[in-house]
Motif scaffolding. Structure first.
Motif, PDB file in Angstrom:
ATOM      1  N   GLU A  14       0.932  -1.230  -0.030  1.00  0.00           N
ATOM      2  CA  GLU A  14       0.114  -0.111  -0.015  1.00  0.00           C
ATOM      3  C   GLU A  14       1.035   1.260  -0.067  1.00  0.00           C
ATOM      4  O   GLU A  14       1.948   1.471   0.839  1.00  0.00           O
ATOM      5  CB  GLU A  14      -0.925  -0.080   1.096  1.00  0.00           C
ATOM      6  CG  GLU A  14      -1.658  -1.118   1.820  1.00  0.00           C
ATOM      7  CD  GLU A  14      -2.992  -1.587   0.972  1.00  0.00           C
ATOM      8  OE1 GLU A  14      -3.116  -0.937   0.062  1.00  0.00           O
ATOM      9  OE2 GLU A  14      -3.418  -2.692   1.254  1.00  0.00           O
ATOM     10  N   THR A  15       0.595   2.030  -1.092  1.00  0.00           N
ATOM     11  CA  THR A  15       1.265   3.502  -0.828  1.00  0.00           C
ATOM     12  C   THR A  15       0.462   4.498   0.016  1.00  0.00           C
ATOM     13  O   THR A  15      -0.758   4.651  -0.520  1.00  0.00           O
ATOM     14  CB  THR A  15       1.472   3.796  -2.236  1.00  0.00           C
ATOM     15  OG1 THR A  15       1.946   2.929  -2.901  1.00  0.00           O
ATOM     16  CG2 THR A  15       2.667   5.108  -2.034  1.00  0.00           C
ATOM     17  N   GLY A  16       0.990   4.715   1.111  1.00  0.00           N
ATOM     18  CA  GLY A  16       0.119   5.735   1.719  1.00  0.00           C
ATOM     19  C   GLY A  16       0.802   6.985   2.340  1.00  0.00           C
ATOM     20  O   GLY A  16       1.954   7.283   2.208  1.00  0.00           O
ATOM     21  N   LEU A  17       0.016   8.224   1.945  1.00  0.00           N
ATOM     22  CA  LEU A  17       0.302   9.691   2.324  1.00  0.00           C
ATOM     23  C   LEU A  17      -0.547  10.159   2.885  1.00  0.00           C
ATOM     24  O   LEU A  17      -1.831   9.856   2.752  1.00  0.00           O
ATOM     25  CB  LEU A  17       0.499  10.324   0.944  1.00  0.00           C
ATOM     26  CG  LEU A  17       1.839  11.089   0.655  1.00  0.00           C
ATOM     27  CD1 LEU A  17       3.021  10.233   0.566  1.00  0.00           C
ATOM     28  CD2 LEU A  17       1.772  11.727  -0.846  1.00  0.00           C
ATOM     29  N   ALA A  18      -0.215  10.806   4.279  1.00  0.00           N
ATOM     30  CA  ALA A  18      -1.186  11.367   5.085  1.00  0.00           C
ATOM     31  C   ALA A  18      -0.751  12.749   5.475  1.00  0.00           C
ATOM     32  O   ALA A  18       0.402  12.942   5.721  1.00  0.00           O
ATOM     33  CB  ALA A  18      -1.626  10.348   6.047  1.00  0.00           C
ATOM     34  N   GLN A  41      -2.090  -1.621  -4.071  1.00  0.00           N
ATOM     35  CA  GLN A  41      -1.564  -2.343  -5.264  1.00  0.00           C
ATOM     36  C   GLN A  41      -2.241  -3.805  -5.461  1.00  0.00           C
ATOM     37  O   GLN A  41      -1.660  -4.588  -6.187  1.00  0.00           O
ATOM     38  CB  GLN A  41       0.161  -2.512  -5.016  1.00  0.00           C
ATOM     39  CG  GLN A  41       0.604  -1.174  -4.981  1.00  0.00           C
ATOM     40  CD  GLN A  41       2.206  -1.359  -4.734  1.00  0.00           C
ATOM     41  OE1 GLN A  41       2.594  -2.474  -4.685  1.00  0.00           O
ATOM     42  NE2 GLN A  41       2.959  -0.153  -4.386  1.00  0.00           N
ATOM     43  N   VAL A  42      -2.993  -4.112  -4.899  1.00  0.00           N
ATOM     44  CA  VAL A  42      -3.818  -5.407  -4.795  1.00  0.00           C
ATOM     45  C   VAL A  42      -3.698  -6.081  -6.113  1.00  0.00           C
ATOM     46  O   VAL A  42      -3.401  -7.156  -6.418  1.00  0.00           O
ATOM     47  CB  VAL A  42      -5.065  -5.466  -3.972  1.00  0.00           C
ATOM     48  CG1 VAL A  42      -5.893  -6.693  -4.354  1.00  0.00           C
ATOM     49  CG2 VAL A  42      -4.815  -5.642  -2.498  1.00  0.00           C
ATOM     50  N   LYS A  43      -4.231  -5.173  -7.166  1.00  0.00           N
ATOM     51  CA  LYS A  43      -4.669  -5.654  -8.273  1.00  0.00           C
ATOM     52  C   LYS A  43      -3.266  -6.163  -9.020  1.00  0.00           C
ATOM     53  O   LYS A  43      -3.115  -7.001  -9.965  1.00  0.00           O
ATOM     54  CB  LYS A  43      -5.296  -4.696  -9.228  1.00  0.00           C
ATOM     55  CG  LYS A  43      -6.897  -4.550  -8.997  1.00  0.00           C
ATOM     56  CD  LYS A  43      -7.692  -4.071 -10.212  1.00  0.00           C
ATOM     57  CE  LYS A  43      -9.113  -3.646  -9.812  1.00  0.00           C
ATOM     58  NZ  LYS A  43      -9.197  -2.395  -9.774  1.00  0.00           N
ATOM     59  N   GLU A  59       5.534   0.362  -8.275  1.00  0.00           N
ATOM     60  CA  GLU A  59       4.361   0.928  -7.976  1.00  0.00           C
ATOM     61  C   GLU A  59       4.262   2.069  -6.846  1.00  0.00           C
ATOM     62  O   GLU A  59       3.694   3.136  -6.983  1.00  0.00           O
ATOM     63  CB  GLU A  59       3.465  -0.124  -7.511  1.00  0.00           C
ATOM     64  CG  GLU A  59       3.021  -1.063  -8.441  1.00  0.00           C
ATOM     65  CD  GLU A  59       2.265  -0.500  -9.611  1.00  0.00           C
ATOM     66  OE1 GLU A  59       1.237   0.231  -9.646  1.00  0.00           O
ATOM     67  OE2 GLU A  59       2.740  -1.026 -11.005  1.00  0.00           O
ATOM     68  N   HIS A  60       5.136   1.734  -6.102  1.00  0.00           N
ATOM     69  CA  HIS A  60       5.047   3.018  -4.965  1.00  0.00           C
ATOM     70  C   HIS A  60       5.856   4.227  -5.714  1.00  0.00           C
ATOM     71  O   HIS A  60       5.289   5.244  -5.604  1.00  0.00           O
ATOM     72  CB  HIS A  60       6.291   2.556  -3.937  1.00  0.00           C
ATOM     73  CG  HIS A  60       5.777   1.493  -2.901  1.00  0.00           C
ATOM     74  ND1 HIS A  60       4.476   1.788  -2.382  1.00  0.00           N
ATOM     75  CD2 HIS A  60       6.182   0.606  -2.196  1.00  0.00           C
ATOM     76  CE1 HIS A  60       4.244   0.725  -1.259  1.00  0.00           C
ATOM     77  NE2 HIS A  60       5.384   0.099  -1.338  1.00  0.00           N
ATOM     78  N   LEU A  95      10.336  -0.402   1.338  1.00  0.00           N
ATOM     79  CA  LEU A  95      10.723   0.770   2.375  1.00  0.00           C
ATOM     80  C   LEU A  95      11.695   1.774   2.027  1.00  0.00           C
ATOM     81  O   LEU A  95      11.565   3.116   2.186  1.00  0.00           O
ATOM     82  CB  LEU A  95      11.459   0.011   3.671  1.00  0.00           C
ATOM     83  CG  LEU A  95      10.562  -0.726   4.511  1.00  0.00           C
ATOM     84  CD1 LEU A  95      11.415  -1.836   5.468  1.00  0.00           C
ATOM     85  CD2 LEU A  95       9.747   0.169   5.228  1.00  0.00           C
ATOM     86  N   TRP A  96      12.589   1.456   1.095  1.00  0.00           N
ATOM     87  CA  TRP A  96      13.681   2.404   0.498  1.00  0.00           C
ATOM     88  C   TRP A  96      12.990   3.700  -0.361  1.00  0.00           C
ATOM     89  O   TRP A  96      13.396   4.644  -0.344  1.00  0.00           O
ATOM     90  CB  TRP A  96      14.874   1.580  -0.263  1.00  0.00           C
ATOM     91  CG  TRP A  96      15.922   1.180   0.521  1.00  0.00           C
ATOM     92  CD1 TRP A  96      16.511   0.053   0.760  1.00  0.00           C
ATOM     93  CD2 TRP A  96      16.760   2.089   1.575  1.00  0.00           C
ATOM     94  NE1 TRP A  96      17.628  -0.093   1.718  1.00  0.00           N
ATOM     95  CE2 TRP A  96      17.680   1.124   2.113  1.00  0.00           C
ATOM     96  CE3 TRP A  96      16.788   3.456   1.758  1.00  0.00           C
ATOM     97  CZ2 TRP A  96      18.617   1.763   3.105  1.00  0.00           C
ATOM     98  CZ3 TRP A  96      17.957   3.964   2.552  1.00  0.00           C
ATOM     99  CH2 TRP A  96      18.755   3.157   3.370  1.00  0.00           C
ATOM    100  N   THR A  97      12.011   3.224  -1.162  1.00  0.00           N
ATOM    101  CA  THR A  97      11.415   4.101  -1.852  1.00  0.00           C
ATOM    102  C   THR A  97      10.813   5.273  -0.982  1.00  0.00           C
ATOM    103  O   THR A  97      10.971   6.358  -1.603  1.00  0.00           O
ATOM    104  CB  THR A  97      10.240   3.528  -2.752  1.00  0.00           C
ATOM    105  OG1 THR A  97       9.231   2.809  -1.952  1.00  0.00           O
ATOM    106  CG2 THR A  97      10.691   2.229  -3.895  1.00  0.00           C
ATOM    107  N   GLY A  98      10.229   4.729  -0.289  1.00  0.00           N
ATOM    108  CA  GLY A  98       9.384   5.759   0.795  1.00  0.00           C
ATOM    109  C   GLY A  98      10.457   6.717   1.568  1.00  0.00           C
ATOM    110  O   GLY A  98      10.350   8.079   1.639  1.00  0.00           O
ATOM    111  N   ILE A  99      11.533   6.047   2.155  1.00  0.00           N
ATOM    112  CA  ILE A  99      12.744   6.875   2.721  1.00  0.00           C
ATOM    113  C   ILE A  99      13.312   7.834   1.585  1.00  0.00           C
ATOM    114  O   ILE A  99      13.522   8.891   2.050  1.00  0.00           O
ATOM    115  CB  ILE A  99      13.787   5.902   3.170  1.00  0.00           C
ATOM    116  CG1 ILE A  99      13.224   5.032   4.241  1.00  0.00           C
ATOM    117  CG2 ILE A  99      15.028   6.524   3.568  1.00  0.00           C
ATOM    118  CD1 ILE A  99      13.963   3.790   4.797  1.00  0.00           C
TER     119      ILE A  99
END
Ligand code: KG4
Ligand code: ZN
Length: 340
Positions: A14-18, A41-43, A59-60, A95-99
């Motif tokens: 899941e890509t999450g932004l809040a 990204q389930v699909k 996807e992220h 994780l690295w993509t988010g970081i």
């Protein structure tokens, strides 16, 4: 103590932004979720029957600019004080993509950056509802997700001890694997729950699957034996019972163990509250059974609102806020095995 936090979650699929406004410090924390965007990204992963790390990473990266745009970035940055990002546990390429994304944003917009523990995110997700009762301590926490199953004894909001965890499969993993055996798509937890609801009205789950480690005097769990029992049942005797019955009977066995061991721990440690969190906490049967047991034993029961059970970035903002308040910070690098 007031902080408006932009949070990023990419530990799995899941890509999450809040954007969350946090205040009150450790003594009276209060969170207002202003935006909570999740791109599932389930699909993409479904044809593979599980999450493919390389695809999750791709996807992220694709999702970040789309979600950021939805946050109205022109007005966004004037209100943000801090960025929080999940550093673990989870899939390291994801994780690295988010970081990396968080580091770029932090540098460009000159905002403080803080690492957050995904499991602490699940734990603090119960605090995200604005109108909630105060948690009385000590509290017992049952954290059940796709990668983890743990029982915690919480002395206060920042101090806890791990009482036990799973010795093999996590609870969510067992749901996913049994779903696969039943020919259901990924992720299997919600599918099992839906199939179990197809039992004819008034009929109870009829297969007596084992309840592993139920009678052992410890706070650990094991789900692999239960999963194997379902496998043998499907191989040898499946035609005798409906798939809905098999799903409901598996679900009941898993929930019985989770609820029984949680409330035994609660009794042993004189808990005043019980907290349920993690992706599997979305299961209504589990929520109801926990609620019922809490009522029976006079304990307060806390569970996140439905939208905060599965992976999301609002919970990462809460974990980031608490990490900011305490002195020990987390290194800004992916740690797939980080524990709680
Ligand atoms: O917390 P989460 O979104 O991701 C991890 O941190 O692992 O949890 C995902 C897990 C999956 O195994 C999924 O099948 C399970 O939570 N899950 C459920 C339900 N909804 C999600 N398990 C049982 N019943 C559900 N309704
Ligand atoms: Zn999670």
């Amino acid at each position: 103590m007031k902080k408006t936090i932009l949070a990023i979650e990419t530990s799995c699929d899941e890509t999450g932004l809040a954007v969350v406004r946090a205040e009150g410090g450790l003594s009276a924390p209060k969170f207002r979720v202003l935006k909570n965007l999740v791109s599932s990204q389930v699909k993409v992963h479904r044809p593979f029957g599980g999450v493919v790390p390389g695809l999750a990473k791709r996807e992220h990266i694709k999702n970040f600019p789309i979600l950021l745009k939805k946050l109205d970035s022109a007005r966004l940055w004037s209100s943000i004080d801090m960025i929080a990002v999940t550093v673990g546990p989870g899939l390291e390429p994801a994780l690295w993509t988010g970081i990396t994304f968080a580091e770029e944003l932090s540098k460009k917009n000159k905002k403080e950056l803080i690492g957050a523990n995904h499991l602490e995110g699940h734990l603090y997700s119960v605090l995200l509802s604005a109108k909630r009762k105060k948690i009385n301590f000590p509290a017992i926490v049952l954290l059940v997700s796709g990668g983890h199953t743990a029982l915690l004894l919480m002395k206060n909001l920042k101090t806890w001890k791990r009482l036990g965890e799973t010795r093999d499969d996590a609870a969510g993993e067992a749901f996913d694997k049994v779903a696969r055996m039943l020919g259901l798509p990924y992720p299997g937890g919600p599918e099992i729950e839906r199939l179990a609801l197809r039992m004819p009205k008034g009929e109870k789950p009829s297969i007596d699957f084992p309840r592993p480690m139920l009678n052992q005097k410890n706070y650990d769990f094991s789900f692999s034996g239960l999963k194997t029992s379902v496998f043998y049942y499907l191989r040898d005797a499946a035609k005798k019972k409906s798939k809905a019955d098999i799903a409901a009977s598996f679900q009941k066995a898993a929930i019985d163990v989770l609820v029984c061991k949680t409330f035994r721990a609660a009794k042993d440690f004189g808990a005043r509250s019980v907290i349920l969190c993690g992706g599997v906490a979305a299961n209504r049967k589990l929520r109801n059974e926990m609620k019922r047991s809490a009522k029976k034993t006079g304990m307060n029961f806390f569970v996140p609102k439905m939208e905060y059970n599965n992976d999301n970035a609002a919970m990462i903002a809460a974990a980031g806020y608490f990490t900011y308040l305490r002195s020990k910070k987390l290194p800004m690098k992916a740690n797939g095995d980080l524990n709680i």
